[in-house]
Design a protein around this motif. Structure first.
Motif: not given
Length: 159
Positions: A51-60, A71-79
């Motif tokens: 899911v996180l990769r699908g939003f562009g997250h590249q970290g672990s 928490p994973y703060e992404l461009d448009e939302l937080t997972v």
């Protein structure tokens, strides 16, 4: 990914589990609560990584077994990725300010949701992961209207 039925898909390996997570990321819009059910080692964290990769997250992406939430703060939302395996009492979630996590600008992925029963909101979508042959079977069940829309999008996204 193969052998898909109405609300079910077979994933043969880790790459396929990540791909299904990526697919889930493509259909959520924000504000969704997704429960991830399955025994230890079924791939819940791997799916969350997808899911996180699908939003562009590249970290672990690690299992938040000891921190309870990552928490994973992404461009448009937080997972928010929860792992409630070590939760002693559902009331502990109140001390975390659990209600603050469930917003229209967040997606909450919750492993071991039964440990937070009575405090967690109703899931929009339940994902149940089980062993099948050498892979996994993911079944999804909508619990809300938003969940029904997600389930329909998941079915259509493979076409």
């Amino acid at each position: 990914m193969s052998q898909e039925s109405e609300n079910s898909i077979f994933v043969a390996d880790e790459a396929a589990m990540v791909a299904f997570g990526h697919r889930l990321a493509q259909v959520v819009e924000g504000g969704e609560v997704v429960f991830l059910n399955g025994d230890l080692g079924m791939g819940k964290t791997t799916l969350s990584r997808g899911v996180l990769r699908g939003f562009g997250h590249q970290g672990s992406v690690k299992s938040p077994t000891y921190t309870l939430v990552e928490p994973y703060e992404l461009d448009e939302l937080t997972v928010f990725h929860f792992d409630l395996y070590r939760l002693g009492d559902p009331e502990e979630l109140e001390y975390l300010g659990i209600r603050d996590y469930f917003t229209d600008q967040s997606i909450c992925l919750i492993e071991w949701p039964e440990r937070g029963e009575g405090v967690l909101p109703v899931a929009d979508l339940l994902l149940n992961i089980s062993v099948e042959q050498l892979g996994r079977r993911i079944n999804w069940q909508p619990q809300t209207e938003k969940g029904r829309l997600l389930a329909d999008k998941l079915k259509l996204s493979d076409n």
